[in-house]
Design a protein around this motif. Structure first.
Motif, PDB file in Angstrom:
ATOM      1  N   PRO A   1      18.309  27.283   4.989  1.00 26.23           N
ATOM      2  CA  PRO A   1      18.917  27.188   3.655  1.00 26.23           C
ATOM      3  C   PRO A   1      19.165  25.750   3.216  1.00 26.23           C
ATOM      4  O   PRO A   1      19.167  25.458   2.012  1.00 26.23           O
ATOM      5  N   ASP A   2      19.316  24.833   4.185  1.00 20.49           N
ATOM      6  CA  ASP A   2      19.570  23.443   3.824  1.00 20.49           C
ATOM      7  C   ASP A   2      18.341  22.732   3.257  1.00 20.49           C
ATOM      8  O   ASP A   2      18.414  21.568   2.861  1.00 20.49           O
TER       9      ASP A   2
ATOM     10  N   ALA B   1      23.316  36.617 -13.181  1.00 24.55           N
ATOM     11  CA  ALA B   1      23.446  36.138 -11.806  1.00 24.55           C
ATOM     12  C   ALA B   1      22.350  36.814 -10.985  1.00 24.55           C
ATOM     13  O   ALA B   1      22.273  38.037 -10.920  1.00 24.55           O
ATOM     14  N   THR B   2      21.493  36.001 -10.378  1.00 23.82           N
ATOM     15  CA  THR B   2      20.279  36.512  -9.745  1.00 23.82           C
ATOM     16  C   THR B   2      20.241  36.242  -8.245  1.00 23.82           C
ATOM     17  O   THR B   2      19.643  36.978  -7.492  1.00 23.82           O
ATOM     18  N   ALA B   3      20.876  35.173  -7.814  1.00 18.58           N
ATOM     19  CA  ALA B   3      20.908  34.789  -6.402  1.00 18.58           C
ATOM     20  C   ALA B   3      22.272  34.162  -6.116  1.00 18.58           C
ATOM     21  O   ALA B   3      23.027  33.872  -7.047  1.00 18.58           O
ATOM     22  N   VAL B   4      22.560  33.975  -4.827  1.00 20.35           N
ATOM     23  CA  VAL B   4      23.813  33.323  -4.426  1.00 20.35           C
ATOM     24  C   VAL B   4      23.483  32.244  -3.401  1.00 20.35           C
ATOM     25  O   VAL B   4      22.704  32.471  -2.483  1.00 20.35           O
ATOM     26  N   VAL B   5      24.082  31.080  -3.595  1.00 16.79           N
ATOM     27  CA  VAL B   5      23.951  29.981  -2.644  1.00 16.79           C
ATOM     28  C   VAL B   5      25.343  29.722  -2.084  1.00 16.79           C
ATOM     29  O   VAL B   5      26.297  29.534  -2.834  1.00 16.79           O
ATOM     30  N   GLU B   6      25.448  29.743  -0.752  1.00 15.20           N
ATOM     31  CA  GLU B   6      26.739  29.481  -0.106  1.00 15.20           C
ATOM     32  C   GLU B   6      26.679  28.147   0.620  1.00 15.20           C
ATOM     33  O   GLU B   6      25.726  27.866   1.346  1.00 15.20           O
ATOM     34  N   SER B   7      27.715  27.345   0.406  1.00 17.93           N
ATOM     35  CA  SER B   7      27.824  26.073   1.112  1.00 17.93           C
ATOM     36  C   SER B   7      29.090  26.105   1.951  1.00 17.93           C
ATOM     37  O   SER B   7      29.833  27.096   1.929  1.00 17.93           O
ATOM     38  N   VAL B   8      29.340  25.018   2.650  1.00 13.80           N
ATOM     39  CA  VAL B   8      30.559  24.943   3.435  1.00 13.80           C
ATOM     40  C   VAL B   8      31.781  24.914   2.514  1.00 13.80           C
ATOM     41  O   VAL B   8      32.885  25.244   2.935  1.00 13.80           O
TER      42      VAL B   8
ATOM     43  N   HIS C   1      21.799  17.474  -8.647  1.00 11.43           N
ATOM     44  CA  HIS C   1      23.226  17.353  -8.974  1.00 11.43           C
ATOM     45  C   HIS C   1      24.009  18.547  -8.412  1.00 11.43           C
ATOM     46  O   HIS C   1      25.075  18.377  -7.812  1.00 11.43           O
ATOM     47  N   ALA C   2      23.482  19.756  -8.593  1.00 10.46           N
ATOM     48  CA  ALA C   2      24.172  20.966  -8.128  1.00 10.46           C
ATOM     49  C   ALA C   2      24.278  20.992  -6.604  1.00 10.46           C
ATOM     50  O   ALA C   2      25.337  21.315  -6.057  1.00 10.46           O
ATOM     51  N   GLN C   3      23.193  20.655  -5.910  1.00  9.65           N
ATOM     52  CA  GLN C   3      23.253  20.703  -4.438  1.00  9.65           C
ATOM     53  C   GLN C   3      24.210  19.640  -3.909  1.00  9.65           C
ATOM     54  O   GLN C   3      24.888  19.868  -2.927  1.00  9.65           O
ATOM     55  N   GLU C   4      24.275  18.478  -4.586  1.00 13.12           N
ATOM     56  CA  GLU C   4      25.239  17.449  -4.163  1.00 13.12           C
ATOM     57  C   GLU C   4      26.666  17.944  -4.332  1.00 13.12           C
ATOM     58  O   GLU C   4      27.525  17.710  -3.477  1.00 13.12           O
ATOM     59  N   ALA C   5      26.932  18.623  -5.450  1.00 10.59           N
ATOM     60  CA  ALA C   5      28.278  19.132  -5.720  1.00 10.59           C
ATOM     61  C   ALA C   5      28.668  20.217  -4.720  1.00 10.59           C
ATOM     62  O   ALA C   5      29.828  20.301  -4.304  1.00 10.59           O
ATOM     63  N   LEU C   6      27.703  21.044  -4.313  1.00 12.44           N
ATOM     64  CA  LEU C   6      27.986  22.129  -3.376  1.00 12.44           C
ATOM     65  C   LEU C   6      28.210  21.623  -1.952  1.00 12.44           C
ATOM     66  O   LEU C   6      28.984  22.189  -1.200  1.00 12.44           O
ATOM     67  N   GLY C   7      27.492  20.597  -1.566  1.00  8.01           N
ATOM     68  CA  GLY C   7      27.563  20.130  -0.186  1.00  8.01           C
ATOM     69  C   GLY C   7      26.552  20.870   0.680  1.00  8.01           C
ATOM     70  O   GLY C   7      25.567  21.417   0.177  1.00  8.01           O
TER      71      GLY C   7
END
Length: 130
Positions: free
Chosen positions: A89-90, A57-64, A32-38
């Motif tokens: 990362p994808d 907060a332990t890590a950061v994921v950046e999407s478009v 669900h989270a990865q779908e929301a991020l893109g």
């Protein structure tokens, strides 16, 4: 509905947790989270040896679309970061529960795992957000 495996635990902030059976836990973000991020383009994983608190907060994921903090579901010490995510990362988009895990850690108190959500409770959280 997104994929929500029954054998994992979940946080309300959309992390999944797998008990590795060796005193360590693996953490990633849910389908669900990865779908929301893109499309995920960068992951900043935690340093091995770092001590983290529950909810930190332990890590950061950046999407478009955005950058999102990834929170540690329990207190503990980071024992491994997923090196695959440096170049790919994808993998989080294509395989959030397998290749796309973000970090492994040794929790200070394994019994705290019981306080996390099961799959049905996590699905309820997602439904309430939608």
């Amino acid at each position: 509905m997104s994929d929500v495996p029954n054998d994992l635990k979940y946080s309300k902030t959309h992390e999944w947790v797998k008990d590795n059976g060796d005193g360590t836990l693996t953490v990633g973000i849910t389908d669900h989270a990865q779908e929301a991020l893109g499309d995920i383009v960068f992951v900043e994983a935690p340093e091995v040896g770092r001590k983290v608190g529950a909810g930190e907060a332990t890590a950061v994921v950046e999407s478009v679309k955005a950058a999102s903090d990834i929170y540690s579901p329990l207190a503990g010490e980071i024992v491994e970061a997923n090196a695959i995510l440096t170049d790919t990362p994808d993998a989080i988009n294509t395989s959030p529960y397998e290749d796309g895990w973000i970090f492994r850690f040794a929790p200070s108190d394994m019994s705290a795992l019981d306080a996390l959500l099961n799959a049905a409770a996590y699905e309820q959280v997602v439904e309430e957000e939608d």
